[in-house]
Design a protein around this motif. Structure first.
Motif, PDB file in Angstrom:
ATOM      1  N   ARG A 128      41.662  47.419  44.569  1.00 43.10           N
ATOM      2  CA  ARG A 128      40.589  47.909  43.699  1.00 43.10           C
ATOM      3  C   ARG A 128      39.930  46.742  42.964  1.00 43.10           C
ATOM      4  N   HIS A 129      40.719  45.787  42.519  1.00 39.30           N
ATOM      5  CA  HIS A 129      40.168  44.613  41.826  1.00 39.30           C
ATOM      6  C   HIS A 129      39.206  43.850  42.749  1.00 39.30           C
ATOM      7  N   LYS A 130      39.628  43.663  44.014  1.00 36.06           N
ATOM      8  CA  LYS A 130      38.788  42.937  44.976  1.00 36.06           C
ATOM      9  C   LYS A 130      37.513  43.732  45.282  1.00 36.06           C
ATOM     10  N   GLU A 131      37.640  45.035  45.346  1.00 40.13           N
ATOM     11  CA  GLU A 131      36.480  45.893  45.604  1.00 40.13           C
ATOM     12  C   GLU A 131      35.407  45.690  44.544  1.00 40.13           C
ATOM     13  N   VAL A 132      35.812  45.598  43.283  1.00 41.22           N
ATOM     14  CA  VAL A 132      34.865  45.391  42.188  1.00 41.22           C
ATOM     15  C   VAL A 132      34.208  44.022  42.306  1.00 41.22           C
ATOM     16  N   VAL A 133      34.985  43.013  42.670  1.00 42.51           N
ATOM     17  CA  VAL A 133      34.439  41.656  42.813  1.00 42.51           C
ATOM     18  C   VAL A 133      33.424  41.615  43.952  1.00 42.51           C
ATOM     19  N   ASN A 134      33.755  42.252  45.052  1.00 43.78           N
ATOM     20  CA  ASN A 134      32.823  42.259  46.191  1.00 43.78           C
ATOM     21  C   ASN A 134      31.499  42.917  45.811  1.00 43.78           C
ATOM     22  N   LYS A 135      31.563  43.954  45.016  1.00 42.74           N
ATOM     23  CA  LYS A 135      30.334  44.623  44.561  1.00 42.74           C
ATOM     24  C   LYS A 135      29.512  43.678  43.694  1.00 42.74           C
ATOM     25  N   ILE A 184      30.452  30.531  26.235  1.00 40.71           N
ATOM     26  CA  ILE A 184      31.288  31.306  27.157  1.00 40.71           C
ATOM     27  C   ILE A 184      31.108  30.793  28.574  1.00 40.71           C
ATOM     28  N   ASP A 185      32.231  30.464  29.233  1.00 42.51           N
ATOM     29  CA  ASP A 185      32.211  29.961  30.614  1.00 42.51           C
ATOM     30  C   ASP A 185      31.787  31.039  31.612  1.00 42.51           C
ATOM     31  N   ASP A 186      31.454  30.572  32.805  1.00 46.86           N
ATOM     32  CA  ASP A 186      31.409  31.465  33.962  1.00 46.86           C
ATOM     33  C   ASP A 186      32.859  31.681  34.383  1.00 46.86           C
ATOM     34  N   LEU A 187      33.474  32.698  33.847  1.00 48.38           N
ATOM     35  CA  LEU A 187      34.920  32.836  34.037  1.00 48.38           C
ATOM     36  C   LEU A 187      35.273  33.258  35.455  1.00 48.38           C
ATOM     37  N   VAL A 188      36.473  32.878  35.869  1.00 50.56           N
ATOM     38  CA  VAL A 188      36.968  33.183  37.215  1.00 50.56           C
ATOM     39  C   VAL A 188      37.401  34.647  37.288  1.00 50.56           C
ATOM     40  N   LEU A 189      36.970  35.319  38.354  1.00 54.81           N
ATOM     41  CA  LEU A 189      37.382  36.703  38.613  1.00 54.81           C
ATOM     42  C   LEU A 189      38.492  36.756  39.660  1.00 54.81           C
ATOM     43  N   LEU A 190      38.281  36.019  40.751  1.00 53.83           N
ATOM     44  CA  LEU A 190      39.302  35.912  41.799  1.00 53.83           C
ATOM     45  C   LEU A 190      39.674  34.451  41.973  1.00 53.83           C
ATOM     46  N   TYR A 249      54.189  55.323  34.247  1.00 54.70           N
ATOM     47  CA  TYR A 249      53.567  54.033  33.922  1.00 54.70           C
ATOM     48  C   TYR A 249      52.905  53.462  35.169  1.00 54.70           C
ATOM     49  N   VAL A 250      51.895  52.627  34.937  1.00 55.74           N
ATOM     50  CA  VAL A 250      51.095  52.042  36.010  1.00 55.74           C
ATOM     51  C   VAL A 250      51.508  50.594  36.220  1.00 55.74           C
ATOM     52  N   LEU A 251      51.708  50.221  37.487  1.00 54.44           N
ATOM     53  CA  LEU A 251      51.938  48.813  37.824  1.00 54.44           C
ATOM     54  C   LEU A 251      50.600  48.204  38.236  1.00 54.44           C
ATOM     55  N   GLN A 252      50.186  47.177  37.521  1.00 59.06           N
ATOM     56  CA  GLN A 252      48.881  46.569  37.797  1.00 59.06           C
ATOM     57  C   GLN A 252      48.814  46.022  39.229  1.00 59.06           C
ATOM     58  N   TYR A 269      43.594  37.681  35.008  1.00 67.72           N
ATOM     59  CA  TYR A 269      43.922  38.643  33.945  1.00 67.72           C
ATOM     60  C   TYR A 269      42.664  39.333  33.437  1.00 67.72           C
ATOM     61  N   MET A 270      41.595  38.545  33.224  1.00 71.57           N
ATOM     62  CA  MET A 270      40.360  39.092  32.652  1.00 71.57           C
ATOM     63  C   MET A 270      39.795  40.213  33.516  1.00 71.57           C
ATOM     64  N   LEU A 271      39.748  39.991  34.816  1.00 68.93           N
ATOM     65  CA  LEU A 271      39.206  40.998  35.722  1.00 68.93           C
ATOM     66  C   LEU A 271      40.109  42.221  35.785  1.00 68.93           C
ATOM     67  N   ALA A 272      41.408  42.001  36.012  1.00 67.59           N
ATOM     68  CA  ALA A 272      42.342  43.110  36.210  1.00 67.59           C
ATOM     69  C   ALA A 272      42.380  44.033  34.999  1.00 67.59           C
ATOM     70  N   VAL A 273      42.377  43.453  33.801  1.00 68.10           N
ATOM     71  CA  VAL A 273      42.412  44.260  32.572  1.00 68.10           C
ATOM     72  C   VAL A 273      41.202  45.173  32.480  1.00 68.10           C
ATOM     73  N   VAL A 274      40.037  44.613  32.756  1.00 66.69           N
ATOM     74  CA  VAL A 274      38.808  45.409  32.645  1.00 66.69           C
ATOM     75  C   VAL A 274      38.785  46.538  33.672  1.00 66.69           C
ATOM     76  N   VAL A 275      39.088  46.217  34.917  1.00 67.21           N
ATOM     77  CA  VAL A 275      39.050  47.233  35.967  1.00 67.21           C
ATOM     78  C   VAL A 275      40.072  48.336  35.689  1.00 67.21           C
ATOM     79  N   ASP A 276      41.278  47.931  35.321  1.00 63.52           N
ATOM     80  CA  ASP A 276      42.326  48.930  35.062  1.00 63.52           C
ATOM     81  C   ASP A 276      41.995  49.791  33.847  1.00 63.52           C
ATOM     82  N   ASP A 277      41.487  49.164  32.791  1.00 65.12           N
ATOM     83  CA  ASP A 277      41.116  49.951  31.608  1.00 65.12           C
ATOM     84  C   ASP A 277      40.019  50.948  31.936  1.00 65.12           C
TER      85      ASP A 277
END
Length: 463
Positions: A81-88, A167-173, A72-75, A181-189
């Protein structure tokens, strides 16, 4: 395309019945399509997550025999990795630093409520540079579309549309640089190559927000299937009084994992009039098309019906093992033989292992139970007859059902009595209750001469 699905619970509590059904649907969909069923523990909320909750989830899945593929994966291990996607996304100007304070945000929300408007936040910082920042520690938000609409072709609900203006400009970090949650779920999936996201319909609105992130990253959006929620038998939101409790509690209540799997499968999914569905049938038949669109109602009567059928399908040796495991005590060989005899008499009468175990345990040598006042009065009324029965039991030489029955019938005939004149009092003395699933002659046989005499004499000495 190889099917890969995941079950992704948050470790903030036990595995409840709704989560278990989501896990089951994902598991069956993967097995039906020769795909993979992955497990991800979404533990990024450190204040609410706990090792105990992770263990409870794993224990629940293990009991239900829903084995995931691989480790199993621990998020929380994916934060970099989540921050890397946000920086991009920041580099590509698809996301931005927002310095709006929480107080300013709350004031905007209140103003919208006063005007009767739906609050949709687009920050003034959307098109400002970082050099114009205030003293507020920023969050990172994604730039959502201003016009048009978003469409999701949900595999359960069909086409669902939402105006982008809603739809809001939702928070990533967050301001502490932890992912939402929104960011982490997408990146992990994406990183886990998830092809289908099967989850409760309470996540449907999240799907539109998550789709924005997928598209901003130029990633393929997975197929979504949002399954209706489970309600109580009265149609109200599922609560503890309806059965919304830990899956392990169903084990403690005496339900079999195969019965719970069968019940959860039928709780929102159907295949004609088929009710009792084996694991192999479930894997063969399961599809998303047969998931209903309306909320399901949890019904203990149906669960009990299924559990009774699965209990009846087991042989006495299997049931003995279940009962001994359930009672979790050490029994002598003689007691084990008694338990097996009780099972042979009663195995088709009970709905749960708990009921079966309780009916067996009363025949163990040192079992004691309080007797109700009503039953005590019955024993007092028949005290003299019980004294006579002690003498009868002591005379029985060949200890089997027929011999015991002959002695009692002879006693009744000689004293112008019927078995019902002393049977209830005798049953109370032997089993501590006026109700049991075993005939009175069988009760005496199972207990044996020594234990039968001991129990009658004990109650006679107390009244």
């Amino acid at each position: 395309m190889s099917v890969i699905v995941r079950f992704a619970p948050s470790p903030t509590g036990y595995l409840h019945i709704g989560g278990a059904r989501t896990a089951l649907f994902n598991y069956l969909f993967a097995k039906h399509n020769n795909g993979k069923f992955l497990l991800r523990i979404e533990d990024t909320d450190k204040d609410r997550s706990s090792i105990q909750a992770i263990n409870a989830i794993l224990q629940g899945l293990d009991w239900l025999e829903l084995k995931h593929d691989g480790e199993y994966v621990l998020q929380s291990n994916n934060l970099n990795r989540h921050k890397e996607v946000v920086n991009k996304l920041l580099t590509e100007e698809k996301a931005y630093y927002c310095y709006t304070s929480s107080e300013e945000l709350e004031e905007m929300r209140k103003n919208a409520e006063k005007k009767g408007e739906v609050f949709r936040f687009q920050s003034e910082w959307r098109n400002k540079s970082k050099s114009q920042s205030s003293t507020v520690k920023p969050v990172v938000r994604i730039k959502s579309a201003n016009e048009g609409e978003s469409i999701i072709n949900d595999l359960v609900r069909g086409e669902v549309r939402v105006k982008n203006s809603e739809i809001d400009d939702l928070v990533l970090l967050r301001s502490d640089e932890t992912p939402t949650y929104m960011l982490a779920v997408v990146v992990d999936d994406f990183d886990m190559n998830i092809t289908h996201v099967i989850r409760g319909e309470d996540h449907l609105t999240n799907a539109f927000r998550q789709k924005i992130i997928y598209e901003a990253c130029n990633w393929k959006v997975p197929e979504f299937a949002h399954i209706p929620l489970i309600h109580g038998s009265d149609g109200a939101k599922m609560s503890k009084r309806h059965g919304a409790t830990s899956v392990i509690e169903y084990k403690n209540m005496g339900y079999l994992p195969e019965a719970v799997r069968n019940y959860l499968l039928r709780l929102g999914w159907s295949y004609g009039d088929l009710e009792i569905i084996s694991d192999s049938q479930a894997i063969e038949l399961f599809n998303i098309e047969n998931i209903g669109k309306s909320p399901s109602r949890f019904d203990f009567d149906k669960l009990n019906y299924l559990n009774k059928n699965y209990l009846k399908s087991k042989n006495s040796s299997e049931l003995l093992s279940l009962v001994l495991d359930f009672l979790n005590k050490k029994f002598s060989d003689d007691e084990t033989k008694k338990i097996l005899k009780v099972i042979n008499f009663t195995k088709e009468k009970f709905e749960t292992v708990l009921q079966l175990a309780n009916s067996c345990e009363i025949y163990c040598d040192h079992y004691l139970q309080a007797i109700s006042e009503t039953d005590i009065k019955i024993v007092i009324d028949k005290k003299n007859l019980l004294k006579d029965i002690v003498e009868i039991i002591a005379k029985i030489e060949l200890w089997n059902h027929d011999s015991i029955k002959d002695y009692f019938n002879k006693f009744a005939f000689e004293n112008n009595l019927k078995i019902k004149d002393f049977g209830p009092a005798l049953r109370i003395a032997l089993t501590f209750s006026s109700a049991s699933a075993v005939g009175i002659f069988d009760v005496v046989e199972i207990l044996g001469k020594e234990q039968s005499l001991k129990r009658i004499e004990n109650i006679l000495n107390k009244i």
